[in-house]
Enzyme design. Structure first.
Site, PDB file in Angstrom:
ATOM      1  N   LYS A  33      13.256 -14.141 -11.676  1.00  0.00           N
ATOM      2  CA  LYS A  33      12.883 -13.034 -12.567  1.00  0.00           C
ATOM      3  C   LYS A  33      11.810 -13.502 -13.545  1.00  0.00           C
ATOM      4  O   LYS A  33      10.839 -12.809 -13.782  1.00  0.00           O
ATOM      5  CB  LYS A  33      14.093 -12.513 -13.372  1.00  0.00           C
ATOM      6  CG  LYS A  33      15.098 -11.665 -12.626  1.00  0.00           C
ATOM      7  CD  LYS A  33      14.650 -10.278 -12.259  1.00  0.00           C
ATOM      8  CE  LYS A  33      13.956 -10.201 -10.954  1.00  0.00           C
ATOM      9  NZ  LYS A  33      14.589 -10.346  -9.715  1.00  0.00           N
ATOM     10  N   TRP A  74      -3.198  -2.601  -1.275  1.00  0.00           N
ATOM     11  CA  TRP A  74      -2.850  -3.966  -1.672  1.00  0.00           C
ATOM     12  C   TRP A  74      -3.609  -4.864  -0.694  1.00  0.00           C
ATOM     13  O   TRP A  74      -3.294  -4.881   0.501  1.00  0.00           O
ATOM     14  CB  TRP A  74      -1.342  -4.160  -1.549  1.00  0.00           C
ATOM     15  CG  TRP A  74      -0.791  -5.394  -2.188  1.00  0.00           C
ATOM     16  CD1 TRP A  74      -0.417  -5.559  -3.483  1.00  0.00           C
ATOM     17  CD2 TRP A  74      -0.512  -6.642  -1.546  1.00  0.00           C
ATOM     18  NE1 TRP A  74       0.070  -6.820  -3.693  1.00  0.00           N
ATOM     19  CE2 TRP A  74       0.023  -7.512  -2.523  1.00  0.00           C
ATOM     20  CE3 TRP A  74      -0.670  -7.126  -0.250  1.00  0.00           C
ATOM     21  CZ2 TRP A  74       0.403  -8.819  -2.242  1.00  0.00           C
ATOM     22  CZ3 TRP A  74      -0.290  -8.429   0.044  1.00  0.00           C
ATOM     23  CH2 TRP A  74       0.239  -9.260  -0.954  1.00  0.00           C
ATOM     24  N   CYS A 130       0.802  -1.238   0.000  1.00  0.00           N
ATOM     25  CA  CYS A 130       0.000   0.000   0.000  1.00  0.00           C
ATOM     26  C   CYS A 130       0.830   1.281   0.000  1.00  0.00           C
ATOM     27  O   CYS A 130       1.961   1.298   0.472  1.00  0.00           O
ATOM     28  CB  CYS A 130      -0.871   0.029   1.240  1.00  0.00           C
ATOM     29  SG  CYS A 130      -1.794  -1.462   1.541  1.00  0.00           S
ATOM     30  N   ARG A 149       4.724   0.070  -5.857  1.00  0.00           N
ATOM     31  CA  ARG A 149       4.721  -0.744  -4.641  1.00  0.00           C
ATOM     32  C   ARG A 149       3.749  -1.914  -4.748  1.00  0.00           C
ATOM     33  O   ARG A 149       3.818  -2.847  -3.950  1.00  0.00           O
ATOM     34  CB  ARG A 149       4.343   0.124  -3.432  1.00  0.00           C
ATOM     35  CG  ARG A 149       5.378   1.188  -3.126  1.00  0.00           C
ATOM     36  CD  ARG A 149       4.834   2.195  -2.146  1.00  0.00           C
ATOM     37  NE  ARG A 149       4.661   1.663  -0.806  1.00  0.00           N
ATOM     38  CZ  ARG A 149       5.462   1.922   0.218  1.00  0.00           C
ATOM     39  NH1 ARG A 149       6.505   2.690   0.055  1.00  0.00           N
ATOM     40  NH2 ARG A 149       5.233   1.417   1.402  1.00  0.00           N
ATOM     41  N   HIS A 179      19.672 -35.635  -9.545  1.00  0.00           N
ATOM     42  CA  HIS A 179      19.007 -36.099  -8.326  1.00  0.00           C
ATOM     43  C   HIS A 179      17.503 -35.833  -8.352  1.00  0.00           C
ATOM     44  O   HIS A 179      16.861 -35.813  -7.304  1.00  0.00           O
ATOM     45  CB  HIS A 179      19.656 -35.452  -7.101  1.00  0.00           C
ATOM     46  CG  HIS A 179      21.123 -35.743  -7.024  1.00  0.00           C
ATOM     47  ND1 HIS A 179      21.614 -36.984  -6.684  1.00  0.00           N
ATOM     48  CD2 HIS A 179      22.206 -34.976  -7.327  1.00  0.00           C
ATOM     49  CE1 HIS A 179      22.940 -36.959  -6.745  1.00  0.00           C
ATOM     50  NE2 HIS A 179      23.328 -35.751  -7.139  1.00  0.00           N
ATOM     51  N   GLU A 229      18.231 -16.670  -9.338  1.00  0.00           N
ATOM     52  CA  GLU A 229      17.741 -15.316  -9.616  1.00  0.00           C
ATOM     53  C   GLU A 229      17.125 -15.234 -11.024  1.00  0.00           C
ATOM     54  O   GLU A 229      16.088 -14.585 -11.210  1.00  0.00           O
ATOM     55  CB  GLU A 229      18.896 -14.315  -9.440  1.00  0.00           C
ATOM     56  CG  GLU A 229      18.575 -12.880  -9.778  1.00  0.00           C
ATOM     57  CD  GLU A 229      17.437 -12.257  -8.976  1.00  0.00           C
ATOM     58  OE1 GLU A 229      16.963 -12.865  -7.998  1.00  0.00           O
ATOM     59  OE2 GLU A 229      17.000 -11.165  -9.361  1.00  0.00           O
ATOM     60  N   LYS A 244       6.216  -4.268  -4.283  1.00  0.00           N
ATOM     61  CA  LYS A 244       7.635  -3.934  -4.327  1.00  0.00           C
ATOM     62  C   LYS A 244       8.277  -4.104  -2.958  1.00  0.00           C
ATOM     63  O   LYS A 244       9.356  -4.664  -2.831  1.00  0.00           O
ATOM     64  CB  LYS A 244       7.812  -2.497  -4.841  1.00  0.00           C
ATOM     65  CG  LYS A 244       9.262  -2.049  -4.953  1.00  0.00           C
ATOM     66  CD  LYS A 244      10.022  -2.869  -5.976  1.00  0.00           C
ATOM     67  CE  LYS A 244      11.469  -2.461  -6.112  1.00  0.00           C
ATOM     68  NZ  LYS A 244      12.254  -3.495  -6.809  1.00  0.00           N
ATOM     69  N   ASN A 250      -1.425   2.104   6.072  1.00  0.00           N
ATOM     70  CA  ASN A 250      -0.546   1.021   5.606  1.00  0.00           C
ATOM     71  C   ASN A 250      -0.219   0.139   6.806  1.00  0.00           C
ATOM     72  O   ASN A 250      -0.011   0.663   7.915  1.00  0.00           O
ATOM     73  CB  ASN A 250       0.775   1.577   5.064  1.00  0.00           C
ATOM     74  CG  ASN A 250       0.623   2.177   3.686  1.00  0.00           C
ATOM     75  OD1 ASN A 250      -0.471   2.218   3.138  1.00  0.00           O
ATOM     76  ND2 ASN A 250       1.727   2.652   3.133  1.00  0.00           N
ATOM     77  N   GLY A 251      -0.113  -1.152   6.588  1.00  0.00           N
ATOM     78  CA  GLY A 251       0.250  -2.045   7.689  1.00  0.00           C
ATOM     79  C   GLY A 251      -0.876  -3.024   7.977  1.00  0.00           C
ATOM     80  O   GLY A 251      -1.864  -3.102   7.241  1.00  0.00           O
ATOM     81  N   GLU A 261       8.344 -14.259 -11.771  1.00  0.00           N
ATOM     82  CA  GLU A 261       7.573 -13.156 -11.179  1.00  0.00           C
ATOM     83  C   GLU A 261       6.958 -12.227 -12.214  1.00  0.00           C
ATOM     84  O   GLU A 261       5.914 -11.647 -11.948  1.00  0.00           O
ATOM     85  CB  GLU A 261       8.347 -12.397 -10.092  1.00  0.00           C
ATOM     86  CG  GLU A 261       9.546 -11.635 -10.508  1.00  0.00           C
ATOM     87  CD  GLU A 261      10.234 -10.956  -9.315  1.00  0.00           C
ATOM     88  OE1 GLU A 261       9.615 -10.721  -8.276  1.00  0.00           O
ATOM     89  OE2 GLU A 261      11.428 -10.643  -9.465  1.00  0.00           O
TER      90      GLU A 261
END
Ligand code: AGP
Length: 632
Positions: A509, A74, A2, A27, A528, A505, A627, A100-101, A512
């Site tokens: 990428k 969000w 948020c 964000r 394996h 990584e 974000k 926010n939170g 996502e």
């Protein structure tokens, strides 16, 4: 997650709020709203979906007023609907808040307020805060003036009613368990906004006869160069031309004004279609900035100004713990290899979300480094605090100046990579790896690394920005490869040693931003289990630069080809063997092993970007992602 923006000053608030919310879009959010005060009324406009929906609604139904609060939500409690979007009302439409939170005890408070007759419209925890502030405000008004709120202002207060409003907010937040960044409007007092924070960042931009409150500095850029970072348990009483900060325990405190170095360019696209692409192409420069002034040729070591530990304390460290989440955790893995190789100090890498609840046996001279782009990741902050509580020195490797983790740590190193807006982290990763390389050099030179060896590392680091620029020149070739494989639904990423984190990584990428299933493995682990996934529809991205494991990775590559799997290989410029075997080859410059991840990740960032574009994905705002992950 948020975003909050609030404005108070001589101008119409809404254009500031919308511009600020646009800058906070990165964000992650799924609804947006604003509230202003005009003609003695609180005007509320909110819409599910993209900010443009809100903008369209405001074009049809204006929300005038020189004071206002805005929010991008969000969803955490309740789906992304108009009703659940912020702001929320309390006190019979006398109070509006954005938050926010996450409030952990909201159900208990809600039940109590409902028993007292409060009616709730939304499923959010935020509406509970709004109603609670409304209730405290009504109680405060009913109690009438007291020694603080009657007569002349004292103690740094502007007007008695500011004290009353601040008291109402203080009384409400004292009952909350969890985290909050809040901006509160009171219908009957359009001359003031009350802001409060605990565990969720808030800053105040100080302008000429105006103030902007926001959840990070980006809405301030271009409007003011003066910024105040609120700390936990602080509340701000903000009018157009005054700012008073009240600490829960100390009362009125003199706030510190810092210089905001962010320019509007930092949040501009500069002709790029997406922030992610802009940030990928910024890497030669951001890497240079991360190294600037930090390499000493005289002493063949690195120099850090903000570690806040004596060389003796650092020399005594016999174990290093690196903690982080996501991409920053991958950088930590690179750091583990670097520090152990150059400094011979045992290093452990822990997910912050695990470390915060674990109780690992740790020697007393263990140093903790929390690695984070945003400096706001809830798990990383909690892990750092837990280690600090146990008495270990805590250091942050962080990009965002003044962020919660930067403030909570005993010291640290800033990345100086500039604001990263794309949700998929790119330039922060390469800067984190560079800072960790310099840290490894620094610790190495404190121990057994010779002057000559230190100088060789410095020479390699100096060449790196140009080598990254060369890796970026693979862009056109990578775009063609992306077109060939964009339809595939599964990818494997394989690398060994320093390129094992690159494989992780690269896979992160891709998944996502393109929503393709991708897994990274140490190449030798293939046998394996994961080799069972290999078929003609599953491309493997094999990272195989020169180095002592080259032949080993070559065998893994052959095993994939023998089973009909397509191979995209990332190789060094003078490679002569891989092209005969791989289906597609991406050529990057030849660098020392320890710097390979910084060069080999570049085409993999580009590969993800182009595949995501071809699949029609929103590259900068991928679904479900935020974000900075400020909730647990
Ligand atoms: C990176 O592309 C991701 N969006 C995510 O994994 C991120 O790295 C993670 O949430 C940690 O964030 P931080 O570096 O801001 O702490």
């Amino acid at each position: 997650m948020c975003g909050i923006v609030a404005y108070i000053g001589p101008r119409d608030a809404v254009p500031y709020l919308i511009e600020g919310l646009r800058r906070l879009e990165y964000r992650g959010y799924d609804s947006a709203g604003v509230a202003t005060i005009d003609g003695g009324q609180l005007l509320l406009t909110k819409r599910a979906g993209r900010l443009d929906n809100l903008v369209q609604e405001l074009a049809e139904h204006a929300s005038p007023g020189c004071v206002g609060i805005g929010h991008t939500r969000w969803a955490t409690h309740g789906p992304a609907t108009d009703v659940n979007a912020h702001p929320h009302f309390g006190g019979d439409h006398a109070v509006a808040i954005v938050h926010n939170g996450v409030i952990e005890n909201f159900r208990q408070i809600k039940a109590r307020l409902e028993a007292e007759g409060c009616v709730f419209e939304s499923a959010t925890d935020t509406e509970v805060i709004a109603k609670l502030i409304g209730r405290c405000y009504e109680d405060r008004l009913a109690a009438g003036p007291d020694e603080h709120t009657a007569g002349e202002p004292v103690d740094g207060w502007i007007a008695p009613h500011h004290r009353l409003l601040a008291d109402a907010v203080q009384q409400a937040v004292a009952q909350l368990q969890g985290t909050y960044g809040l901006a509160v409007l009171f219908r009957d007092y359009p001359d003031v906004i009350i802001a409060a924070r605990l565990g969720s960042p808030l800053v105040v931009g100080v302008g000429e006869g105006e103030h902007i409150i926001a959840s990070d500095a980006s809405p301030l850029a271009g409007h003011t160069e003066q910024i105040v970072y609120l700390a936990d348990h602080q509340l701000a009483v903000v009018t157009a031309d005054s700012l008073r900060v009240i600490d829960r325990d100390q009362g009125y405190v003199q706030h510190q004004i810092d210089v905001l170095e962010m320019t509007p360019d930092a949040v501009a696209l500069d002709g790029y279609p997406h922030y992610m692409l802009k940030e990928i192409y910024e890497q030669p420069e951001t890497i240079r900035n991360s190294m600037r002034g930090r390499l000493s040729v005289d002493e063949a070591t690195a120099i850090f100004g903000g570690l806040n530990l004596t060389p003796q304390q650092l020399r005594r460290a016999n174990r290093i713990l690196l903690t982080a989440c996501g991409t920053s955790w991958h950088a930590a893995l690179v750091g583990e290899y670097m520090i152990e190789e150059m400094a011979q100090i045992p290093v452990e890498v822990e997910y912050a979300s695990e470390l915060r609840y674990r109780n690992p046996p740790l020697e007393s001279n263990t140093l903790l480094f929390a690695i984070t782009q945003s400096g706001e990741t809830a798990d990383t902050l909690a892990a750092l605090r837990e280690m600090k509580r146990k008495g270990h020195p805590t250091l942050a490797i962080c990009n965002v100046v003044g962020s919660s983790i930067a403030q909570a740590a005993d010291g640290g190193i800033y990345l100086h990579a500039g604001q990263e807006i794309g949700v998929a982290s790119t330039k922060a990763f390469t800067s984190q790896c560079v800072v960790l390389a310099m840290l490894a050099l620094y610790f190495g030179r404190m121990r057994n690394l010779s002057f000559d060896a230190g100088m060789r590392i410095i020479e390699q680091l100096h060449k790196l920005p140009d080598q990254v620029a060369q890796a970026l020149s693979t862009g056109a070739a990578v775009k063609e490869i992306a077109a060939k494989y964009a339809h595939c639904n599964n990818f494997l990423y394989l690398g060994r040693q320093y390129n094992f984190p690159t494989a992780l990584e690269g896979a992160l990428k891709l998944k996502e931003i393109s929503y393709i299933h991708a897994e990274g493995y140490p190449a030798a682990e293939m046998k394996h289990g994961p080799i069972a996934l290999v078929d003609e529809h599953t491309p493997s991205v094999v990272i195989i630069p020169h180095g002592f494991v080259y032949d080993k990775v070559m065998s893994n590559l052959e095993e994939i080809k023998a089973r009909g799997g397509p191979v995209i290989a990332v190789v060094c410029e003078d490679d002569t063997r891989v092209a005969d075997l791989a289906d597609d080859v991406i050529v990057v410059p030849n660098v020392e092993d320890f710097l390979q991840p910084i060069v080999t990740i570049v085409p993999l960032q580009l590969l993800s970007y182009h595949i995501a574009l071809l699949r029609g994905c929103d590259v900068d705002k991928p679904r479900n992602l935020a974000k900075s992950v400020t909730v647990e």
